[in-house]
Enzyme design. Structure first.
Site, PDB file in Angstrom:
ATOM      1  N   ASP A 448       0.837  -1.198   0.000  1.00 37.99           N
ATOM      2  CA  ASP A 448       0.000   0.000   0.000  1.00 37.99           C
ATOM      3  C   ASP A 448       0.877   1.255   0.000  1.00 37.99           C
ATOM      4  O   ASP A 448       2.075   1.202   0.330  1.00 37.99           O
ATOM      5  CB  ASP A 448      -0.885  -0.034   1.260  1.00 37.99           C
ATOM      6  N   ASP A 516     -10.959   1.809  -2.992  1.00 37.82           N
ATOM      7  CA  ASP A 516     -11.508   1.525  -1.658  1.00 37.82           C
ATOM      8  C   ASP A 516     -13.029   1.535  -1.686  1.00 37.82           C
ATOM      9  O   ASP A 516     -13.667   1.046  -0.759  1.00 37.82           O
ATOM     10  CB  ASP A 516     -11.034   2.587  -0.653  1.00 37.82           C
TER      11      ASP A 516
HETATM   12  C1  GLA Z   1      -5.758   1.853   2.462  1.00 36.76           C
HETATM   13  C2  GLA Z   1      -6.183   0.723   1.545  1.00 36.76           C
HETATM   14  C3  GLA Z   1      -7.225  -0.114   2.250  1.00 36.76           C
HETATM   15  C4  GLA Z   1      -6.671  -0.634   3.552  1.00 36.76           C
HETATM   16  C5  GLA Z   1      -6.191   0.520   4.426  1.00 36.76           C
HETATM   17  C6  GLA Z   1      -5.465   0.017   5.660  1.00 36.76           C
HETATM   18  O1  GLA Z   1      -6.798   2.760   2.649  1.00 36.76           O
HETATM   19  O2  GLA Z   1      -6.635   1.208   0.326  1.00 36.76           O
HETATM   20  O3  GLA Z   1      -7.639  -1.192   1.444  1.00 36.76           O
HETATM   21  O4  GLA Z   1      -5.605  -1.516   3.292  1.00 36.76           O
HETATM   22  O5  GLA Z   1      -5.302   1.366   3.712  1.00 36.76           O
HETATM   23  O6  GLA Z   1      -5.036   1.031   6.470  1.00 36.76           O
END
Ligand code: GLA
Length: 692
Positions: A448, A516
């Protein structure tokens, strides 16, 4: 393709040619990007009257393929430098061409300053996608400031009119497709954020305003790079259009020391006469065959625990989720954020990559063992480029983040960006990741990257702007090294959802977290945009809870699944709160998906639209899969039939579920009756198999 008089080169793909030629002043013109031409035909392009405009001062805009800043260039230029004495104009002479079967390099030298530019073209036997890049070599004795070094300037032929298709977006609404008339002047898309960005994807397509999904001439280009970038679509006063794209952004520059080389990322281009869906399908086939690390693989059905638990995790809950996910047919269990350091919320712990001792007193291995015993692979979330100021790492190394003297350090999500351009940070990052993967049997990383760069400085470094390039290069190097040392490892690229979805990161990762926003209704548009360039095989799509945690929209389970089945299906809901009936239906739908996934992930995509019904068709060998959905029906009307694409009109196709047979000619000319449930949010999956 040796140098012959006239100095003209045809770069051929199976169905297209890109033709460039030098004029008397060694300027390289883009003469043709279209249907395949023989050299004999291409040479006659030189005798066509040039539509150069009224005056010399306009005539060179948007016609040069290698496009350095030089006299009488007033439009955007793809190569801009500053020599130590202040000179900015380039005067290149053509020196040689170097050609092999599938590669051509044209070499230009600015003799006074000893700057060499090598312009590369590369083709493949099985795609009309053409790759380009440029290498600069400072052969002089002094450093050169590089202001812009684009990978390619694509010269689009003169058209009656131009329509620009592009992908803009934001968090939760990535890859939104728009098609608009191209205005005169310079249309700039790009990112100044340190990563590819949600705001624009490095892809653009041009047509004359008449292309449809199935027909029409479309020119498109991408940039395979995951840091900052720009793409300038220039419509010159003469009406000519060129697309120049490369890494970096205004106003950063970088130094090219004496003897040093600068290699740009690849920009790829595609001309097709098969409309937008044809262009998208060609991009997908290229990505599968020439970009992705394991083209032959299909992605497993993944379960991700983020929406179920957020930061509130422990081994027991993860095992309970894993047990239900395995029963549903999931094949890869991914534990998300919250497993390490003091990371019990988003305010602390990023950077301290050891399992939280309260949550995992015996480390991760017992959990991993249970997941493996349940028959699933194990994946884990990491965000290596970031640090919370409330972490041991930051307390030890406050100088490891991007920062500028006398400026605040702006936090986003309570975190700062590590200066990955620094060799010691890169070394540290590789070390802990390598150890994590060596000590634990981890099969998959969700990598990420949750915030853009701010105060992007590097105090003490003589050429601080190079951080924008070196960050991405070190990211690539680390991933490449991890993959080489842990060959079973697969990686998902995530950046607050789809903020790092490009063909640069996809050369070394296996899938992308698309957004997301897991609301199936919103996902339809996000996925449609994503699919303009990236294949379903890399498009991570989760089925989550209803009402959706972000939008509160209530959407039936089948609809959520059918939308997600158009990509690399995954489950991301809180399975501990699903009813028995939902778990059972989920398992049936996962099983349905496994039957169709090779067609979806590796097949040819065609979007479907008929009134209020939309969907997507995937075809591969003798199989055709239709996934379709309709949010609300029109009063008094049956749902329209949906015409399918690319079928053999003489063939007969059998519906695997009902046994009904359909003639290809009828499916193409009139369409398929989807037999959707009359209620709102109706959806279906239909599998057709060619029987004759
Ligand atoms: C980001 C990602 C999510 C999740 C969060 C965790 O927002 O896009 O899918 O992994 O971080 O903190």
């Amino acid at each position: 393709m040796p140098a012959r008089e006239p100095r003209l080169w045809t770069i051929d793909t199976p169905h297209t040619s890109y033709v460039v030629a030098l004029d008397d002043d060694d300027r390289l013109h883009g003469l043709h990007w279209g249907p395949r031409l023989t050299r004999e035909q291409a040479v006659t392009l030189l005798s066509l009257p040039e539509p150069t405009g009224r005056s010399l001062t306009d005539g060179r805009d948007a016609v040069l393929d290698f496009n350095p800043a030089s006299a009488l260039r007033f439009g955007p230029t793809g190569l801009q430098v500053r020599f130590p004495d202040g000179t900015r104009d380039l005067e290149f002479a053509f020196t040689e061409d170097v050609a092999t079967d599938r590669e051509l390099t044209l070499v230009f030298t600015d003799a006074h300053y000893g700057l060499e530019a090598r312009v590369h073209y590369r083709t493949f036997p099985d795609t009309d996608v053409l790759e380009r890049s440029m290498t600069l070599h400072n052969q002089g004795g002094d450093p050169i400031e590089v202001i812009r070094a684009d990978s390619a300037t694509w010269v689009v032929p003169a058209l009656e009119d131009y329509r620009l298709s592009r992908l803009h977006g934001e968090w939760g609404a990535e890859t939104q497709l728009t098609r608009t008339a191209l205005p005169f002047g310079e249309t700039l898309i790009g990112s100044r954020r340190g990563m590819t960005g949600h705001q624009a994807n490095p892809w653009a397509a041009l047509d004359d305003g008449t292309a449809s999904e199935s027909h029409g001439r479309v020119w498109s280009a991408v940039l395979a790079w995951s840091g900052t970038w720009r793409m300038t679509i220039e419509k010159a006063p003469t009406g000519r259009v060129a697309v120049s794209t490369g890494f970096g952004h205004d106003p950063i520059t970088c130094k090219l020391g004496a003897g040093e080389r600068l290699e740009t990322p690849v920009s790829a281009g595609l001309y097709t006469e098969d409309g937008f869906a044809g262009a998208a399908a060609a991009w997908h086939a290229y990505a599968l065959a020439h970009v992705l690390p394991h083209p032959e693989e299909v992605r497993p059905v993944l379960y991700n625990s983020w929406e179920a638990t957020e930061f509130d995790i422990n081994a027991e809950d993860q095992i309970a989720l894993a047990t239900r996910a395995a029963a549903m047919g999931c094949e890869l269990f991914v534990m998300d954020d919250g497993w390490f350091g003091a990371r019990v919320h988003d305010r602390a712990g990023l950077g301290d990559w050891t399992p939280n001792p309260d949550r995992f007193p015996d480390g991760l291995r017992p959990l991993i063992k249970r997941v493996h015993e349940a028959g699933m692979r194990f994946g884990i979330w990491v965000e290596p480029e970031m640090v919370n100021p409330d972490s041991d790492l930051y307390r030890q190394h406050p100088d490891w983040v991007y920062h500028q003297p006398h400026r605040r350090r702006t936090e986003i999500r309570h975190q700062l960006v590590l200066n990955l351009a620094r060799p010691d940070v890169a070394e540290w990052m590789h070390r802990w990741l390598d150890e994590l993967l060596t000590v634990n049997e981890i099969d998959f990383l969700k990598w990420d990257m949750n915030r853009p760069f701010t105060e992007a400085g590097w105090p003490g470094e003589e050429d601080p702007d190079r951080l924008w390039f070196e960050h991405t290069r070190n990211l690539y190097r680390i991933i490449d090294r991890l993959r080489a040392d842990h060959p079973h490892l697969r990686i998902e690229s995530c950046s607050s959802g789809g903020g790092r979805a490009d063909l640069g990161i996809l050369r070394r990762t296996d899938q992308v977290w698309t957004s997301d926003n897991t609301d199936a209704a919103d996902r339809i548009e996000i996925q449609e945009g994503f699919a303009q360039v990236l294949p379903a095989r890399v498009m991570g799509t989760w089925v989550t809870d209803s009402p959706n945690p972000f939008t509160r929209r209530e959407v039936p389970l089948d609809f959520r699944f059918h939308v997600a089945m158009a990509g690399a299906l995954a489950v991301g809901g809180d399975l501990l709160s699903w009813t028995e009936a939902e778990l059972e239906r989920g398992a049936e739908l996962v099983a349905d998906y496994k039957r169709i996934r090779s067609t979806v992930q590796l097949g040819r995509r065609h979007p479907l639209k008929a009134g209020t019904v939309a969907g997507v068709q995937y075809s591969r060998a003798d199989k055709v899969v239709v996934l379709a959905w309709r949010r609300a029906r029109r009063l008094g009307y049956r749902d329209p039939l949906v015409a399918l694409a690319g079928l053999d009109p003489d063939a007969v196709y059998r519906d695997e579920r009902t046994g009904r047979v359909h003639h290809g000619a009828i499916l193409a000319a009139h369409g398929l009756d989807l037999d959707l449930n009359p209620a709102d949010y109706a959806s279906t999956m239909i599998e057709l198999v060619r029987t004759s």
